[in-house]
Design a protein around this motif. Structure first.
Motif, PDB file in Angstrom:
ATOM      1  N   GLU A  53      35.511  32.759  30.632  1.00 36.68           N
ATOM      2  CA  GLU A  53      34.437  32.294  29.753  1.00 36.68           C
ATOM      3  C   GLU A  53      33.879  33.456  28.943  1.00 36.68           C
ATOM      4  O   GLU A  53      33.969  34.612  29.358  1.00 36.68           O
ATOM      5  N   SER A  61      31.843  37.735  33.001  1.00 40.71           N
ATOM      6  CA  SER A  61      32.387  36.543  32.362  1.00 40.71           C
ATOM      7  C   SER A  61      32.815  35.585  33.470  1.00 40.71           C
ATOM      8  O   SER A  61      33.470  36.003  34.416  1.00 40.71           O
ATOM      9  N   THR A 117      40.938  30.586  33.352  1.00 41.37           N
ATOM     10  CA  THR A 117      39.984  30.455  32.261  1.00 41.37           C
ATOM     11  C   THR A 117      38.984  31.605  32.334  1.00 41.37           C
ATOM     12  O   THR A 117      38.418  31.873  33.389  1.00 41.37           O
ATOM     13  N   GLY A 120      36.380  34.155  24.817  1.00 41.77           N
ATOM     14  CA  GLY A 120      36.735  33.236  25.883  1.00 41.77           C
ATOM     15  C   GLY A 120      38.213  32.938  25.751  1.00 41.77           C
ATOM     16  O   GLY A 120      38.769  32.987  24.652  1.00 41.77           O
TER      17      GLY A 120
END
Lengths: 339, 241
Positions: A107, A81, A105, A62
């Protein structure tokens, strides 16, 4: 100064990989390169790069990323993801622009292992012996011979050819079906019972799984009367070697180039990405195919990578961006309400 | 042991191995290197890389440009022909500091064979070796030619780290290690020479087929030689011819 991609947060493994370092097998250096070449090529195509440009390989990772000193077009492909841009869900398998001040971001993948983050123009780190791919044991390539760490700032190149975002259908991980192998080179050093165990039983990816190879748990594979030591000979990507414990090890991108354990079989090249995408605890079964079938499948796999370019679809506009996010499973009730 | 005829062993769709035998000896190694040279000369379509080992040659191929079955058969046929021996003009004289902190298993190896450490050094540095294989890790040079009186099976458990430049033996094999790595072999000494330097041309000092002699070197000379090697100067001597 050109822009840089700041790895503000990172959990899990990350390294820069390109098409690999060829020509040094006779000197003991394996090629490295992506564990999932199809997903890697897809990520590069999405941002208009050559298929083998350097990209960031994330392994059960991540991350939070920011760009400094400019904007960059990025795309993520491979293990599914969750992606968020400034908190808003964003689809994978499509390119987008990350601007200064925004945060991306990524994950940890919901399934599979390896995802690839490509940046338009690639990552222009120094090329070592003809490649930017990290070979960790040899401390070659990557970011000054090492894997990426939290806090790293990866150099970015001038933007590449595409001036618009593109999307591709997600690439299935194909984790359920057996991993296909060609028996040999040392299948004759195993007993009939050992061969039957290998082809009939279900194994499990152990925690000893990295870019060098995956050790599998499961029933021990019995060697023949000759024992389990051979005078070392060469390995290939996909070699299934069986040490004295009887627990098979599938050798992968950063493997040792020679070894002294008998190799019962070789995973076909088309299925290397499929076993690489199985995480510790996941089952693995093997099925034997002949060399003609393996060769046909290798050619189909290459054609699949070559055809990625023709499957790219331009995307644009905010609504489409949200629709794309919807395809990835994010809630879009708000968008429907506006219709 | 040499097979009567070489064998073709499949290694999936991207490689195959031509195996000449199952053991370690100079004749086997010579046949492997002869086939390697003959293949390089012929430049068959689809051949990407070859890897010579003690007893076999592995041929890596592009399955888009060659059929592995057909290419395998063609190379097997070539392997069965009488091929000219490959000349080996390069001889390396490699300095080795034996024993003590440089070779922590020297005394144990000596004790096992009922020899003095000096006798082990003499026997290990007497032969002219040949690089039969470079593998496992980049630049790890596996030598053929170890005195059978020194052969000793590997340690029961490997050491997690052995230093770069380690000179060791395992079974009938002798090794010059290039980079630090785990090893279950018996460490007799260390060379200050750097056999793998990515920024140097050539990157790898030793090539398959090269001849090697070890030159016992006093521990007092280690610092000066290591400094020279660090500065990029060769400390092994290359004799041609």
């Amino acid at each position: 100064m050109s822009a840089r991609l700041h790895l503000a947060r990172l959990t899990g493994a990350a390294s820069l990989q390109d098409g690999g370092r060829r020509g040094y097998l006779r000197f003991g250096l394996s090629a490295s390169g992506p564990m999932d070449p199809l997903a890697f090529a897809a990520a590069n195509h999405l941002v208009g790069n050559p298929a083998d440009a350097a990209a960031l390989e994330l392994g059960l990772a991540g991350a939070s990323l920011r760009v400094e000193g400019g904007a960059v077009r990025l795309a993520l492909a491979g293990a599914p993801s969750g992606l968020r841009l400034d908190g808003e869900p964003l689809a994978a398998h499509r390119s987008f622009v990350l601007r200064e001040g925004s945060e991306l971001t990524v994950e940890r993948p919901r399934e599979g292992v390896f995802a690839y983050l490509a940046a338009a123009g690639g990552f222009p780190v120094g090329s070592v012996m003809g490649s930017r791919a990290l070979h960790q044991r040899a401390a070659l390539g990557g970011l000054e011979g090492r894997a990426c760490r939290e806090g790293d700032r990866l150099p970015l190149a001038a933007p590449a050819s595409y001036e618009a975002d593109h999307s591709l259908d997600p690439i299935p991980l194909e984790r359920a079906a057996p991993i296909r192998v060609v028996l040999g080179p040392q299948d004759d050093l195993f007993s009939q019972a050992g061969l039957a165990t290998f082809l009939a039983e279900t194994f499990t990816v152990s925690n000893r799984a990295d870019r060098m190879g995956y050790q599998l748990d499961g029933p021990a594979i019995a060697h023949g009367a000759g024992g389990f030591n051979i005078v070392s000979d060469a390995t290939v990507a996909g070699s299934v070697q069986v040490p004295g414990s009887g627990r098979p090890i599938v050798l992968l991108a950063d493997r040792q180039t020679t070894g002294g354990y008998p190799k019962i079989a070789t995973v076909i090249s088309a299925d290397l990405r499929r076993i690489a995408q199985r995480r510790p605890g996941e089952p693995v079964r093997f099925a034997s195919v002949d060399l003609a079938a393996a060769t046909r499948l290798a050619r189909e796999a290459a054609a699949r990578i070559a055809a990625l370019n023709t499957r790219l679809r331009p995307v644009g506009g905010e609504a489409e961006r949200l629709m794309a996010a919807n395809l990835a499973g994010a809630a879009v009730d708000a968008l429907r309400a506006e219709d | 042991m040499t097979h009567d005829a070489p064998r073709l062993l499949p290694c999936g769709d991207t490689a195959f191995t031509i195996e000449f035998g199952s053991g370690i000896d100079a004749r086997l190694s010579a046949r492997v290197l002869a086939l390697d040279a003959a293949l390089a000369e012929r430049a068959l379509p689809g051949v990407l890389e070859t890897v010579p080992t003690y007893r076999s040659l592995t041929v890596h191929l592009d399955p888009l440009r060659a059929d592995p079955v057909e290419l395998g058969r063609a190379v097997l046929a070539l392997a069965g022909e009488p091929l000219p021996a490959v000349p080996t003009p390069r001889l390396w004289r490699i300095p080795v500091v034996y024993g003590g902190a440089f070779g922590i298993d020297l005394d144990a190896v000596a004790a096992h064979h009922g020899l003095t450490p000096e006798a082990v050094i003499a026997r290990h540095s007497a032969p002219e070796y040949r690089v039969a294989m470079i593998g496992f890790l980049p630049g790890y040079a596996y030598l053929e030619g170890l005195d059978p009186g020194l052969a000793l099976s590997r340690r029961p458990s490997p050491r997690p780290v052995t230093p770069a430049g380690t000179v060791s033996i395992g079974g009938a094999q002798a090794l010059v290690a290039s980079i630090a790595a785990p090893s279950g072999w018996h460490l007799l000494g260390r060379t200050p020479e750097k056999t793998f330097v990515p920024a140097r041309d050539p990157v790898f000092l030793l090539r398959p087929g090269d001849r090697v002699r070890f030159v016992p070197t006093p521990a007092e000379r280690w610092d000066a030689l290591a400094a020279a090697a660090e500065a990029g100067e060769p400390v092994a001597e290359l004799c041609e011819g």
